[in-house]
Design a protein around this motif. Structure first.
Motif, PDB file in Angstrom:
ATOM      1  N   LEU A 167     113.363  32.068  17.275  1.00 10.50           N
ATOM      2  CA  LEU A 167     114.017  31.071  18.117  1.00 10.50           C
ATOM      3  C   LEU A 167     113.576  31.200  19.574  1.00 10.50           C
ATOM      4  CD1 LEU A 167     117.692  30.795  16.833  1.00 10.50           C
ATOM      5  CD2 LEU A 167     115.796  29.210  16.519  1.00 10.50           C
ATOM      6  N   ILE A 168     113.391  32.421  20.043  1.00  4.35           N
ATOM      7  CA  ILE A 168     112.925  32.619  21.417  1.00  4.35           C
ATOM      8  C   ILE A 168     111.505  32.068  21.582  1.00  4.35           C
ATOM      9  CG2 ILE A 168     112.371  34.345  23.174  1.00  4.35           C
ATOM     10  CD1 ILE A 168     114.606  36.077  21.989  1.00  4.35           C
ATOM     11  N   PHE A 169     110.665  32.280  20.561  1.00  2.00           N
ATOM     12  CA  PHE A 169     109.314  31.715  20.605  1.00  2.00           C
ATOM     13  C   PHE A 169     109.350  30.187  20.600  1.00  2.00           C
ATOM     14  CE2 PHE A 169     107.372  35.798  18.911  1.00  2.00           C
ATOM     15  CZ  PHE A 169     106.635  36.021  20.055  1.00  2.00           C
ATOM     16  N   VAL A 170     110.214  29.611  19.776  1.00  2.00           N
ATOM     17  CA  VAL A 170     110.332  28.150  19.731  1.00  2.00           C
ATOM     18  C   VAL A 170     110.734  27.611  21.097  1.00  2.00           C
ATOM     19  CG1 VAL A 170     111.678  26.231  18.781  1.00  2.00           C
ATOM     20  CG2 VAL A 170     110.826  28.031  17.265  1.00  2.00           C
ATOM     21  N   SER A 171     111.705  28.281  21.732  1.00  4.04           N
ATOM     22  CA  SER A 171     112.133  27.862  23.067  1.00  4.04           C
ATOM     23  C   SER A 171     110.980  27.949  24.065  1.00  4.04           C
ATOM     24  CB  SER A 171     113.309  28.727  23.527  1.00  4.04           C
ATOM     25  OG  SER A 171     113.701  28.395  24.835  1.00  4.04           O
ATOM     26  N   GLY A 172     110.192  29.033  23.979  1.00  2.00           N
ATOM     27  CA  GLY A 172     109.050  29.171  24.883  1.00  2.00           C
ATOM     28  C   GLY A 172     107.994  28.105  24.656  1.00  2.00           C
ATOM     29  N   ILE A 173     107.738  27.766  23.390  1.00  2.00           N
ATOM     30  CA  ILE A 173     106.747  26.735  23.083  1.00  2.00           C
ATOM     31  C   ILE A 173     107.198  25.383  23.619  1.00  2.00           C
ATOM     32  CG2 ILE A 173     105.667  25.460  21.183  1.00  2.00           C
ATOM     33  CD1 ILE A 173     105.699  28.079  19.577  1.00  2.00           C
ATOM     34  N   LYS A 174     108.493  25.112  23.541  1.00  2.00           N
ATOM     35  CA  LYS A 174     109.022  23.834  24.032  1.00  2.00           C
ATOM     36  C   LYS A 174     108.872  23.708  25.550  1.00  2.00           C
ATOM     37  CE  LYS A 174     110.497  21.939  20.229  1.00  2.00           C
ATOM     38  NZ  LYS A 174     109.945  20.660  19.746  1.00  2.00           N
ATOM     39  N   GLN A 175     108.742  24.842  26.251  1.00  2.00           N
ATOM     40  CA  GLN A 175     108.614  24.805  27.705  1.00  2.00           C
ATOM     41  C   GLN A 175     107.176  24.564  28.169  1.00  2.00           C
ATOM     42  OE1 GLN A 175     111.361  24.871  29.645  1.00  2.00           O
ATOM     43  NE2 GLN A 175     112.470  24.956  27.701  1.00  2.00           N
ATOM     44  N   ILE A 176     106.220  24.642  27.249  1.00  2.00           N
ATOM     45  CA  ILE A 176     104.818  24.403  27.621  1.00  2.00           C
ATOM     46  C   ILE A 176     104.612  22.902  27.829  1.00  2.00           C
ATOM     47  CG2 ILE A 176     102.415  24.646  26.898  1.00  2.00           C
ATOM     48  CD1 ILE A 176     103.256  27.017  25.180  1.00  2.00           C
ATOM     49  N   PRO A 177     104.111  22.472  28.970  1.00  2.00           N
ATOM     50  CA  PRO A 177     103.921  21.024  29.222  1.00  2.00           C
ATOM     51  C   PRO A 177     102.992  20.383  28.196  1.00  2.00           C
ATOM     52  CG  PRO A 177     103.728  22.280  31.257  1.00  2.00           C
ATOM     53  CD  PRO A 177     103.768  23.287  30.136  1.00  2.00           C
ATOM     54  N   GLU A 178     103.386  19.244  27.686  1.00  2.00           N
ATOM     55  CA  GLU A 178     102.588  18.542  26.687  1.00  2.00           C
ATOM     56  C   GLU A 178     101.269  18.056  27.276  1.00  2.00           C
ATOM     57  OE1 GLU A 178     102.117  17.675  22.792  1.00  2.00           O
ATOM     58  OE2 GLU A 178     103.927  18.573  23.689  1.00  2.00           O
ATOM     59  N   SER A 179     101.231  17.898  28.596  1.00  2.00           N
ATOM     60  CA  SER A 179     100.003  17.416  29.237  1.00  2.00           C
ATOM     61  C   SER A 179      98.844  18.389  29.049  1.00  2.00           C
ATOM     62  CB  SER A 179     100.249  17.178  30.732  1.00  2.00           C
ATOM     63  OG  SER A 179     100.688  18.369  31.372  1.00  2.00           O
ATOM     64  N   TYR A 180      99.158  19.698  28.920  1.00  2.00           N
ATOM     65  CA  TYR A 180      98.094  20.686  28.707  1.00  2.00           C
ATOM     66  C   TYR A 180      97.367  20.405  27.384  1.00  2.00           C
ATOM     67  CZ  TYR A 180     100.146  23.493  32.478  1.00  2.00           C
ATOM     68  OH  TYR A 180     100.619  23.939  33.690  1.00  2.00           O
ATOM     69  N   TYR A 181      98.141  20.131  26.345  1.00  2.00           N
ATOM     70  CA  TYR A 181      97.543  19.871  25.036  1.00  2.00           C
ATOM     71  C   TYR A 181      96.809  18.533  25.032  1.00  2.00           C
ATOM     72  CZ  TYR A 181     100.461  23.726  23.412  1.00  2.00           C
ATOM     73  OH  TYR A 181     101.048  24.960  23.241  1.00  2.00           O
ATOM     74  N   GLU A 182      97.347  17.548  25.745  1.00  2.00           N
ATOM     75  CA  GLU A 182      96.689  16.248  25.810  1.00  2.00           C
ATOM     76  C   GLU A 182      95.338  16.366  26.503  1.00  2.00           C
ATOM     77  OE1 GLU A 182      99.503  13.826  27.818  1.00  2.00           O
ATOM     78  OE2 GLU A 182     100.882  13.665  26.097  1.00  2.00           O
ATOM     79  N   ALA A 183      95.296  17.152  27.579  1.00  2.00           N
ATOM     80  CA  ALA A 183      94.027  17.351  28.279  1.00  2.00           C
ATOM     81  C   ALA A 183      93.027  18.090  27.392  1.00  2.00           C
ATOM     82  CB  ALA A 183      94.268  18.126  29.568  1.00  2.00           C
ATOM     83  N   ALA A 184      93.517  19.067  26.631  1.00  2.00           N
ATOM     84  CA  ALA A 184      92.636  19.818  25.736  1.00  2.00           C
ATOM     85  C   ALA A 184      92.082  18.920  24.627  1.00  2.00           C
ATOM     86  CB  ALA A 184      93.394  20.995  25.135  1.00  2.00           C
ATOM     87  N   ILE A 186      91.555  15.720  24.849  1.00  2.00           N
ATOM     88  CA  ILE A 186      90.550  14.846  25.465  1.00  2.00           C
ATOM     89  C   ILE A 186      89.215  15.586  25.608  1.00  2.00           C
ATOM     90  CG2 ILE A 186      89.932  13.629  27.590  1.00  2.00           C
ATOM     91  CD1 ILE A 186      92.912  12.996  27.936  1.00  2.00           C
ATOM     92  N   ASP A 187      89.297  16.885  25.919  1.00  2.00           N
ATOM     93  CA  ASP A 187      88.085  17.698  26.052  1.00  2.00           C
ATOM     94  C   ASP A 187      87.496  18.103  24.708  1.00  2.00           C
ATOM     95  OD1 ASP A 187      88.212  17.539  28.778  1.00  2.00           O
ATOM     96  OD2 ASP A 187      89.327  19.431  29.023  1.00  2.00           O
ATOM     97  N   GLY A 188      88.174  17.752  23.621  1.00  2.00           N
ATOM     98  CA  GLY A 188      87.649  18.042  22.286  1.00  2.00           C
ATOM     99  C   GLY A 188      87.993  19.420  21.762  1.00  2.00           C
ATOM    100  N   ALA A 189      89.037  20.050  22.289  1.00  2.00           N
ATOM    101  CA  ALA A 189      89.430  21.386  21.827  1.00  2.00           C
ATOM    102  C   ALA A 189      90.048  21.307  20.435  1.00  2.00           C
ATOM    103  CB  ALA A 189      90.422  22.003  22.801  1.00  2.00           C
ATOM    104  N   SER A 190      89.690  22.228  19.576  1.00  2.00           N
ATOM    105  CA  SER A 190      90.240  22.286  18.228  1.00  2.00           C
ATOM    106  C   SER A 190      91.625  22.929  18.250  1.00  2.00           C
ATOM    107  CB  SER A 190      89.315  23.088  17.316  1.00  2.00           C
ATOM    108  OG  SER A 190      89.205  24.431  17.774  1.00  2.00           O
ATOM    109  N   ALA A 191      92.309  22.906  17.114  1.00  2.00           N
ATOM    110  CA  ALA A 191      93.646  23.491  17.031  1.00  2.00           C
ATOM    111  C   ALA A 191      93.637  24.996  17.337  1.00  2.00           C
ATOM    112  CB  ALA A 191      94.250  23.217  15.653  1.00  2.00           C
ATOM    113  N   PRO A 192      92.689  25.778  16.758  1.00  2.00           N
ATOM    114  CA  PRO A 192      92.651  27.210  17.121  1.00  2.00           C
ATOM    115  C   PRO A 192      92.382  27.433  18.606  1.00  2.00           C
ATOM    116  CG  PRO A 192      91.438  26.835  15.096  1.00  2.00           C
ATOM    117  CD  PRO A 192      91.756  25.490  15.650  1.00  2.00           C
ATOM    118  N   GLN A 193      91.507  26.612  19.185  1.00  2.00           N
ATOM    119  CA  GLN A 193      91.218  26.756  20.610  1.00  2.00           C
ATOM    120  C   GLN A 193      92.450  26.442  21.455  1.00  2.00           C
ATOM    121  OE1 GLN A 193      87.834  24.082  20.841  1.00  2.00           O
ATOM    122  NE2 GLN A 193      86.401  25.810  21.054  1.00  2.00           N
TER     123      GLN A 193
END
Length: 290
Positions: A167-184, A186-193
């Motif tokens: 649950l603590i990990f889930v809470s931490g993941i929810k705090q990561i801005p979604e814009s970071y993943y969107e930018a990644a 766009i740059d073509g980053a894979s799921a592992p990356q």
């Protein structure tokens, strides 16, 4: 008048803190330098308890290494498993709250006697696990009486109760801005990356917290060993806290048990300091610009 009322209201807490925490804390420190057996007055013996512990008591070193092995295997496996489940459960899908609650229920039970008894029945020679193995055409395994498997059985129970860390990990993941993943993306980053370049670095403070709490909990483990194996077979699951319990409530060597307790406190303190010092190289805080 307001100050007096405030002090009156916090008086029960202060009294409880002094009577049940502060006084026993310093009393145990004093008793660690004495020969005290409850039935006789404490006799000052200086550092004899500690000298006996380090140079004469083989069970001390046995219990220390059992606890160290328990922690060194359980903590990273539990962290990895809880992080993996947290990544899966952080997605916004239907009934995700039900899944999170289901995974968290084992942790609500904590290190209770009931859970330990259930685990003992599951891994008994005629238990459910061996029954499932029998359906696969394999012979039964002595999970609790074999020196090879007993400690691993206790470790598996600790890993199974991963809900709090998850649950603590889930809470931490929810705090990561979604814009970071969107930018990644766009740059073509894979799921592992995306996981190793964004999720893990951003979760490093949460990993640090769960790691520290997991280490402290692992070094204090008691109920599992006491109920499931009682330290056996051949002291292969004699964890440190169980050894303290035996010295104090079976052999009535309270002074020696207090000395053991203070050594455990020092061990946890040293390990915690090491984790804190190492965090400078792998924990990244966004406020510091890392």
């Amino acid at each position: 008048r307001d100050a007096v009322a405030g002090h009156v209201f916090i008086l029960p807490f202060i009294a409880g803190l002094l009577v049940f925490t502060v006084f026993p804390f310093f009393m145990s420190l004093f008793l660690s330098f004495t020969d005290y057996s409850v039935f006789q007055p404490a006799k000052w013996i200086g550092f004899s308890n500690f000298r006996r512990m380090f140079f004469e008591d083989e069970k001390f070193w046995v219990s220390f290494w059992v606890t160290f092995r328990f922690a060194i295997f359980q903590v990273p496996i539990k962290l990895a498993f809880s992080l993996m489940v947290a990544v899966i459960l952080s997605r916004n899908t239907k009934a995700i709250g039900v899944y999170r609650a289901a995974f968290y229920i084992p942790s609500l039970m904590g290190g209770s006697v009931a859970v330990a008894l259930m685990w003992k029945q599951l891994f008994a020679y005629n238990g459910t696990i061996n029954s499932i193995i029998g359906l696969l055409g394999l012979g039964p395994v002595e999970w609790l009486t074999s020196p090879r498997y007993a400690l691993g059985t206790l470790i598996s129970l600790g890993v199974w109760q991963f809900g709090s860390s998850m649950l603590i990990f889930v809470s931490g993941i929810k705090q990561i801005p979604e814009s970071y993943y969107e930018a990644a993306l766009i740059d073509g980053a894979s799921a592992p990356q995306r996981f190793f370049k964004i999720t893990l670095p951003m979760l490093s403070p949460v990993i640090f917290f769960n790691l520290l709490m997991g280490i402290i909990t692992a070094f204090k483990t008691f109920t599992e060993s006491m109920v499931i194996t009682n330290g056996g077979p051949f002291d292969k699951t004699l964890v440190y806290a169980l050894y303290i319990y035996r010295q104090s409530f079976q052999y009535y060597k309270m002074g020696y048990a207090c000395a053991l307790s203070w050594v455990l406190l020092c061990i946890i303190g040293v390990v915690s300091i090491f984790v804190f010092r190492s965090s400078e190289s792998w924990v990244h805080y966004e406020s510091k610009g890392d």
